[in-house]
Design a protein around this motif. Structure first.
Motif, PDB file in Angstrom:
ATOM      1  N   MET A 196      -1.280   8.646  10.409  1.00 57.71           N
ATOM      2  CA  MET A 196      -1.392   8.438  11.853  1.00 57.71           C
ATOM      3  C   MET A 196      -2.297   7.262  12.182  1.00 57.71           C
ATOM      4  SD  MET A 196       0.542  10.142  13.867  1.00 57.71           S
ATOM      5  CE  MET A 196       1.715   9.461  12.698  1.00 57.71           C
ATOM      6  N   HIS A 197      -3.080   6.801  11.208  1.00 60.67           N
ATOM      7  CA  HIS A 197      -3.789   5.539  11.433  1.00 60.67           C
ATOM      8  C   HIS A 197      -2.766   4.427  11.685  1.00 60.67           C
ATOM      9  CE1 HIS A 197      -7.456   7.481  10.022  1.00 60.67           C
ATOM     10  NE2 HIS A 197      -8.132   6.393  10.341  1.00 60.67           N
ATOM     11  N   ILE A 198      -1.663   4.458  10.948  1.00 62.66           N
ATOM     12  CA  ILE A 198      -0.617   3.465  11.157  1.00 62.66           C
ATOM     13  C   ILE A 198       0.195   3.793  12.403  1.00 62.66           C
ATOM     14  CG2 ILE A 198       1.545   2.542  10.222  1.00 62.66           C
ATOM     15  CD1 ILE A 198      -0.978   1.376   8.969  1.00 62.66           C
ATOM     16  N   GLY A 199       0.560   5.057  12.584  1.00 67.18           N
ATOM     17  CA  GLY A 199       1.333   5.430  13.763  1.00 67.18           C
ATOM     18  C   GLY A 199       0.633   5.061  15.050  1.00 67.18           C
ATOM     19  N   TRP A 200      -0.655   5.385  15.136  1.00 68.40           N
ATOM     20  CA  TRP A 200      -1.404   5.093  16.363  1.00 68.40           C
ATOM     21  C   TRP A 200      -1.686   3.598  16.513  1.00 68.40           C
ATOM     22  CZ3 TRP A 200      -5.704   9.443  16.377  1.00 68.40           C
ATOM     23  CH2 TRP A 200      -5.094  10.687  16.536  1.00 68.40           C
ATOM     24  N   SER A 201      -2.034   2.943  15.415  1.00 67.64           N
ATOM     25  CA  SER A 201      -2.354   1.506  15.528  1.00 67.64           C
ATOM     26  C   SER A 201      -1.109   0.693  15.876  1.00 67.64           C
ATOM     27  CB  SER A 201      -2.973   0.990  14.231  1.00 67.64           C
ATOM     28  OG  SER A 201      -2.041   1.015  13.158  1.00 67.64           O
ATOM     29  N   LEU A 202       0.045   1.081  15.346  1.00 65.02           N
ATOM     30  CA  LEU A 202       1.272   0.363  15.690  1.00 65.02           C
ATOM     31  C   LEU A 202       1.664   0.631  17.129  1.00 65.02           C
ATOM     32  CD1 LEU A 202       3.445  -1.522  14.656  1.00 65.02           C
ATOM     33  CD2 LEU A 202       4.722   0.468  13.831  1.00 65.02           C
ATOM     34  N   TRP A 203       1.432   1.859  17.604  1.00 62.35           N
ATOM     35  CA  TRP A 203       1.650   2.170  19.022  1.00 62.35           C
ATOM     36  C   TRP A 203       0.769   1.261  19.888  1.00 62.35           C
ATOM     37  CZ3 TRP A 203      -1.876   3.952  22.679  1.00 62.35           C
ATOM     38  CH2 TRP A 203      -1.344   4.392  23.894  1.00 62.35           C
ATOM     39  N   CYS A 204      -0.492   1.135  19.521  1.00 59.16           N
ATOM     40  CA  CYS A 204      -1.408   0.251  20.268  1.00 59.16           C
ATOM     41  C   CYS A 204      -0.923  -1.194  20.206  1.00 59.16           C
ATOM     42  CB  CYS A 204      -2.820   0.341  19.693  1.00 59.16           C
ATOM     43  SG  CYS A 204      -3.656   1.922  19.944  1.00 59.16           S
ATOM     44  N   GLY A 205      -0.579  -1.649  18.996  1.00 58.44           N
ATOM     45  CA  GLY A 205      -0.188  -3.046  18.821  1.00 58.44           C
ATOM     46  C   GLY A 205       1.059  -3.399  19.604  1.00 58.44           C
ATOM     47  N   LEU A 206       2.073  -2.548  19.559  1.00 57.94           N
ATOM     48  CA  LEU A 206       3.310  -2.826  20.292  1.00 57.94           C
ATOM     49  C   LEU A 206       3.084  -2.784  21.795  1.00 57.94           C
ATOM     50  CD1 LEU A 206       5.897  -0.790  18.166  1.00 57.94           C
ATOM     51  CD2 LEU A 206       5.583  -3.286  18.239  1.00 57.94           C
ATOM     52  N   THR A 207       2.245  -1.846  22.240  1.00 58.10           N
ATOM     53  CA  THR A 207       1.950  -1.744  23.676  1.00 58.10           C
ATOM     54  C   THR A 207       1.232  -2.990  24.165  1.00 58.10           C
ATOM     55  OG1 THR A 207       1.828   0.674  23.524  1.00 58.10           O
ATOM     56  CG2 THR A 207       0.779  -0.366  25.427  1.00 58.10           C
ATOM     57  N   VAL A 226      -1.576  -4.473  11.222  1.00 61.99           N
ATOM     58  CA  VAL A 226      -1.595  -5.130   9.914  1.00 61.99           C
ATOM     59  C   VAL A 226      -2.963  -4.920   9.253  1.00 61.99           C
ATOM     60  CG1 VAL A 226      -1.425  -7.339   8.708  1.00 61.99           C
ATOM     61  CG2 VAL A 226       0.122  -6.838  10.614  1.00 61.99           C
ATOM     62  N   ALA A 227      -4.019  -5.120  10.036  1.00 67.09           N
ATOM     63  CA  ALA A 227      -5.372  -4.897   9.509  1.00 67.09           C
ATOM     64  C   ALA A 227      -5.569  -3.440   9.124  1.00 67.09           C
ATOM     65  CB  ALA A 227      -6.412  -5.314  10.557  1.00 67.09           C
ATOM     66  N   THR A 228      -5.014  -2.539   9.913  1.00 57.76           N
ATOM     67  CA  THR A 228      -5.137  -1.111   9.612  1.00 57.76           C
ATOM     68  C   THR A 228      -4.452  -0.765   8.299  1.00 57.76           C
ATOM     69  OG1 THR A 228      -5.254  -0.578  11.974  1.00 57.76           O
ATOM     70  CG2 THR A 228      -4.689   1.218  10.478  1.00 57.76           C
ATOM     71  N   LEU A 229      -3.294  -1.363   8.045  1.00 55.45           N
ATOM     72  CA  LEU A 229      -2.600  -1.130   6.777  1.00 55.45           C
ATOM     73  C   LEU A 229      -3.467  -1.573   5.596  1.00 55.45           C
ATOM     74  CD1 LEU A 229      -0.111  -0.362   5.127  1.00 55.45           C
ATOM     75  CD2 LEU A 229       0.782  -2.672   5.550  1.00 55.45           C
ATOM     76  N   ILE A 230      -4.092  -2.731   5.729  1.00 56.43           N
ATOM     77  CA  ILE A 230      -4.973  -3.208   4.656  1.00 56.43           C
ATOM     78  C   ILE A 230      -6.127  -2.239   4.445  1.00 56.43           C
ATOM     79  CG2 ILE A 230      -6.548  -5.068   3.976  1.00 56.43           C
ATOM     80  CD1 ILE A 230      -4.720  -6.983   5.564  1.00 56.43           C
ATOM     81  N   VAL A 231      -6.689  -1.733   5.541  1.00 64.83           N
ATOM     82  CA  VAL A 231      -7.843  -0.836   5.457  1.00 64.83           C
ATOM     83  C   VAL A 231      -7.477   0.483   4.798  1.00 64.83           C
ATOM     84  CG1 VAL A 231      -9.414   0.581   6.850  1.00 64.83           C
ATOM     85  CG2 VAL A 231      -9.138  -1.858   7.353  1.00 64.83           C
ATOM     86  N   ILE A 232      -6.367   1.090   5.171  1.00 65.65           N
ATOM     87  CA  ILE A 232      -6.034   2.400   4.609  1.00 65.65           C
ATOM     88  C   ILE A 232      -5.721   2.301   3.125  1.00 65.65           C
ATOM     89  CG2 ILE A 232      -5.198   3.225   6.841  1.00 65.65           C
ATOM     90  CD1 ILE A 232      -2.340   3.030   5.721  1.00 65.65           C
ATOM     91  N   VAL A 233      -5.218   1.148   2.699  1.00 63.24           N
ATOM     92  CA  VAL A 233      -4.933   0.944   1.274  1.00 63.24           C
ATOM     93  C   VAL A 233      -6.219   0.616   0.524  1.00 63.24           C
ATOM     94  CG1 VAL A 233      -3.772  -0.557  -0.384  1.00 63.24           C
ATOM     95  CG2 VAL A 233      -2.529   0.283   1.614  1.00 63.24           C
TER      96      VAL A 233
END
Length: 286
Positions: A196-207, A226-233
């Motif tokens: 959900m870090h990706i789900g929520w961040s992508l929701w924010c980014g697209l909005t 994109v930054a969130t994806l790097i962070v979670i990995v």
């Protein structure tokens, strides 16, 4: 002579109330599906109760450690089969730069709350006509994620047996993170799929990208997931396939909102359309 085509009076008397009732139901449904001006007290209560419920259900899912570890091994093998098992290299490379990994730990622990709430407030203030539909996307995305947590327990890379990943929160003693350390017992450690870090961040980014006016703000909106994806990995909290799960959940959320409102949230009028007598919508500009 042929049969009469004249409707008996009794039949017409029965048909009229039925038509009126059907029309009333359609109008009520139309009012429910049309944008409304959000009420601050209701939104605060709704978001608080919804997040509390989400956390309660997420953490109530039994922590099936053995199954979660088996699923993690399967995900890791699948990524190797695809030639995209890069999490280990990213984790160890970023962990070698102390200030960077500590910053990412705090990013992981805090920004998905801060940015998501900030975007909700911005929508409430600047795009009230689109607020409810866009909020529905977020809520539907989060709700379907709970299904994944229940039916597919998954250990994050940092908890894999023999994975040799660095648990960056434990190593660097990052304060306030529920991913591990002193607060790990307050959060289900095996609810990693979907992310959900990706789900929520992508929701924010697209909005932000769809509705912001300044070009540089729109670019920042796209860079955030994109930054969130790097962070979670890098922090070994998720596999990149968990991010794919988050994207699928978000697509479900957009589908729910589009079906309910008859359009994508961002294409709805910016302001709540005025209503005439009986609650009928009056034409307005986007």
């Amino acid at each position: 002579m042929g049969d009469s085509t004249v409707t008996p009076l009794e039949g017409r008397e029965q048909a009229v109330p039925q038509a009126v009732a059907a029309g009333a139901r359609e109008r009520r449904l139309a009012r429910l599906r049309s944008p409304r001006r959000p009420r601050l007290w209701f939104e605060i209560l709704l978001i608080a109760v919804s997040y509390w419920t989400y956390s309660l259900i997420r953490n109530a899912v039994p922590e099936q450690r053995s199954e979660a570890l088996r699923n993690a091994d399967w995900i890791w093998r699948m990524e190797h089969h695809l030639g995209l098992a890069f999490e280990h290299s990213v984790n160890h490379t970023v962990n070698s730069v102390a200030w960077l990994i500590v910053g990412m730990n705090y990013y992981y622990a805090t920004l998905h709350f801060i940015i998501t709430l900030t975007v909700l407030v911005w929508l409430y203030r600047s795009h009230p006509g689109r607020y409810a539909a866009t909020r529905l996307v977020l809520f539907a995305t989060t709700a379907v994620a709970l299904v994944g947590y229940y039916f597919y327990p998954l250990a994050p890379p940092r908890l894999m047996t023999g994975g040799h990943f660095v648990d960056t929160v434990m190593v660097h003693r990052t304060w306030g993170s529920m991913a591990s350390g002193d607060l790990k017992n307050m959060s289900n450690q095996y609810a990693a799929m979907p992310s959900m870090h990706i789900g929520w961040s992508l929701w924010c980014g697209l909005t932000i990208f769809a509705l912001a006016r300044l070009p540089w703000v729109r670019i920042l909106g796209l860079l955030y997931p994109v930054a969130t994806l790097i962070v979670i990995v890098a922090t070994a909290n998720h596999f990149w396939l968990d991010a794919v799960g988050g994207i699928i959940c978000l697509a479900f959320g957009f589908t729910v909102a589009a079906l309910w409102y008859g359009a994508l949230p961002y294409s709805l009028p910016r302001h709540v359309p005025p209503r005439g007598r009986g609650g009928a919508l009056l034409p307005t500009k986007a």
